[in-house]
Scaffold this motif. Structure first.
Motif, short mmCIF file in Angstrom:
data_model
loop_
_atom_site.label_atom_id
_atom_site.label_comp_id
_atom_site.label_asym_id
_atom_site.label_seq_id
_atom_site.Cartn_x
_atom_site.Cartn_y
_atom_site.Cartn_z
N SER B 58 54.85 -60.68 -9.47
CA SER B 58 54.70 -62.13 -8.88
C SER B 58 53.73 -62.84 -8.89
O SER B 58 53.58 -63.45 -8.70
N PHE B 97 63.00 -68.28 -8.18
CA PHE B 97 62.86 -67.30 -7.61
C PHE B 97 64.24 -66.81 -7.77
O PHE B 97 65.10 -67.15 -6.65
N ASP B 175 61.22 -66.03 -11.75
CA ASP B 175 61.37 -65.13 -11.10
C ASP B 175 61.95 -63.74 -11.01
O ASP B 175 62.44 -64.27 -10.44
#
Lengths: 274, 322
Positions: B58, B97, B175
């Motif tokens: 990350s 995300f 992500d």
């Protein structure tokens, strides 16, 4: 050059986001009317407290009811404006904690504008309208007030500078939340607490407190100093007369400090990602 | 430089961690979350970026999107230094995300998309085409009027992916895009990502814990652990690097003592069934011939190595080194 473009982009983005929130608020009109009225009613209680006091005494710190109402109205209106525009800043700490600030950093717009415009709450008009009602009432009941062109000009300048100073404090509080993400209560004590302070005459407070809000956190420039000038009274610190007119300069300086603090805070967030 | 769309050269990210070490004393410790990573991703590639929790995945993504400022090294995305020109980069990248939405929580999807259109100044015709495509492929038509907070995780993820693609980004970062999704939603998301990559030639970098994502989507995989790149290459070669093994499951006619064969070892015996393990690189044929010659065999099957095991072995080895 780059600075002014960023400023314009920030204002544009603020406008876009707040406009969208207003539209979304308006889809539930009844709810909007009710929450705005609630906001209005809650602030009315503030003033009711002052009225109750005056049912027992004739003056407060040497100030009559219309004079106190004038202070109340100017402070509430200025604070209401700032609260409407910047009141969302106290959510920054939560965004830092839960990591949603990152989602703002991947958009092509200044983060400050995105945070400030987030959940733009039109219901806060309730506070502004309550404040201005009291202000209008005060203006119609202030007997013997001598209006001059300077005083007339000072009225809008005072309200706007006041809103600027409170806005700067909101941003400053936001910047502080980069470092201490649970600091929104500290911010509230300066914003909401400051507003309550300014609703009363400076003469009822200790001199040191008045000095503090003049020279350290310059809340006195929101309404005390210019309002005393309009009311034709001396300020308790005996400052020179031009100081009463320094509101706009103080507001600009506050905003500059807040802008710097914000930038520092954001930079530290981007280097630590805490 | 080369034609890499994403270029990292010795990129580092060091965090100062303060820890209480007594009543007043505080200890400062430096944590190297990303410790000198270099790689290049050419235009049009789909790359998987994997590693255990806290490996630095990350953090890398955050540096590539301009959220975090690197402590050292050189980093360019589409020729832009992300941390210096965050907003300019933002127009050219899409970010999803998995753990948090970039959409506006209380607003219907359509309003969020309208806001994205204005914020990114997307031309009307491009917006219409892109939205229609996403709505079609991600099955969003019935969801457009629903506030984001009422969407299920899978629906929200699809909504997020669409939002990240409306402005025609050159790079798409994801992500953990399939985290917490059910099998159907995962399949839908994967299918869409594949089409974005192959049909539009979009460069995609995704982090994940679900190795099926990698197996189904990525031709190239990068493994990161303790802030360092452990592996960068094709998925097939990863097996060799990870010294993975295949398993021959044999059912004999009757119970036998563990068989001993050259190039294989018996891992488990359960009645007449035995599990024989041999290197993934070698062929099963001689082994099977040898077995059949020695013992009566009823049935047999070969199990391919599971990529999870391969990766797990790599993580374990790298921890042992540190």
């Amino acid at each position: 050059m780059g600075e002014s473009r960023a400023l314009l982009e920030g204002l544009r983005c603020y406008g876009l986001i707040s406009a969208m929130w207003i539209r979304s608020t308006m889809t539930y009109r009844a709810s909007f009317v009710m929450t705005t009225f609630g906001n209005f009613a809650a602030t009315v209680l503030d003033f009711v407290a002052i009225l109750l006091m005056f049912s027992q005494v004739d003056s407060l710190g040497g100030f009559s009811l219309p004079e106190v109402a004038f202070l109340y109205g100017t402070s509430s209106t200025a604070f209401g404006l700032a609260d409407l525009l910047m009141g969302s800043m106290d959510r920054l700490g939560r965004r830092v904690r839960d990591g949603t600030l990152d989602t703002l950093l991947v958009r092509p717009a200044p983060v400050l504008a995105q945070v400030a415009a987030d959940r733009f709450a039109l219901r806060r008009l309730g506070r502004i309208s309550q404040g201005s009602f009291v202000l209008v009432w005060a203006l119609t009941h202030l007997d013997g007030l001598q209006w001059t062109p300077l005083k007339l000009l000072l009225m809008p300048v005072m309200l706007l500078s006041g809103a600027g100073i409170f806005s700067a404090i909101f941003v400053l509080g936001g910047a502080f939340q980069f470092l201490a993400s649970d600091a929104s209560e500290v911010q509230n004590s300066f914003t909401y607490g400051g507003n309550t302070l300014l609703q009363y005459p400076p003469t009822v407070f200790a001199k040191d407190l008045v000095r503090g809000v003049t020279f350290v956190v310059p809340l006195a420039f929101v309404n005390w100093l210019p309002a005393l000038r309009i009311l034709g009274r001396d300020d308790p610190l005996g400052l020179p007369g031009w100081v009463d007119l320094a509101g706009p300069l103080v507001a600009v300086a506050c905003c500059a400090v807040a802008g710097l603090a914000w930038r520092t805070g954001l930079r530290s967030y981007r280097s630590t990602g805490s | 430089m080369s034609d890499g769309l994403i270029e990292l050269d010795g990129v580092e990210k060091v965090f100062d961690v303060r820890r209480r070490a007594g009543l007043l004393r505080r200890e400062r410790r430096q944590v190297r979350a990303v410790d000198g990573i270099s790689f290049t991703v050419p235009r049009g590639e789909m790359v998987g970026y994997i590693g255990p929790n806290g490996a630095g995945k990350s953090t890398t993504i955050k540096m590539l999107t301009g959220i975090l400022t690197p402590s050292g090294g050189r980093l360019r995305v589409a020729g832009i230094d992300p941390s210096r020109e965050r907003t300019r980069l933002a127009r050219r990248i899409g970010v999803v995300f998995g753990q948090r939405t970039t959409l506006w929580w209380d607003l219907p999807l359509r309003d969020s998309y309208q806001l994205v259109r204005r914020m990114y100044r997307i031309p009307d015709d491009r917006y219409r085409v892109n939205l229609e495509r996403c709505v079609e492929l991600l099955d969003l038509r019935d969801l457009l009027e629903v506030p984001v907070r009422q969407l299920s995780l899978g629906q929200r993820m699809r909504g997020d992916i669409a939002a990240a693609l409306l402005h025609d980004p050159e790079v798409l970062y994801l992500d953990e895009p399939t985290i917490g999704l059910d099998v159907v939603s995962k399949a839908k998301v994967r299918e869409f990502l594949r089409s974005v990559n192959t049909e539009q030639g979009m460069t995609v970098l995704l982090t994940t814990h679900d190795l099926t994502d990698i197996e189904q989507l990525c031709s190239r995989v990068m493994v990161i652990d303790h802030g360092r790149l452990m592996y960068d290459g094709g998925l097939a070669e990863l097996h060799a690097v990870g010294e993975s093994e295949r398993t021959l499951v044999v059912d004999f006619e009757r119970e036998l003592p563990p068989v001993e064969l050259p190039g294989a070892r018996c891992e488990r015996v359960d009645g007449p069934r035995q599990w024989l393990v041999f290197p993934a690189g070698s062929s099963a044929a001689p082994l099977v011939a040898e077995l059949a010659a020695r013992h009566p065999v009823v049935d047999l099957s070969v199990r391919e190595p599971v990529i999870e095991d391969v990766i797990a072995r790599m993580y374990a080895e790298s921890s042992a080194v540190v």
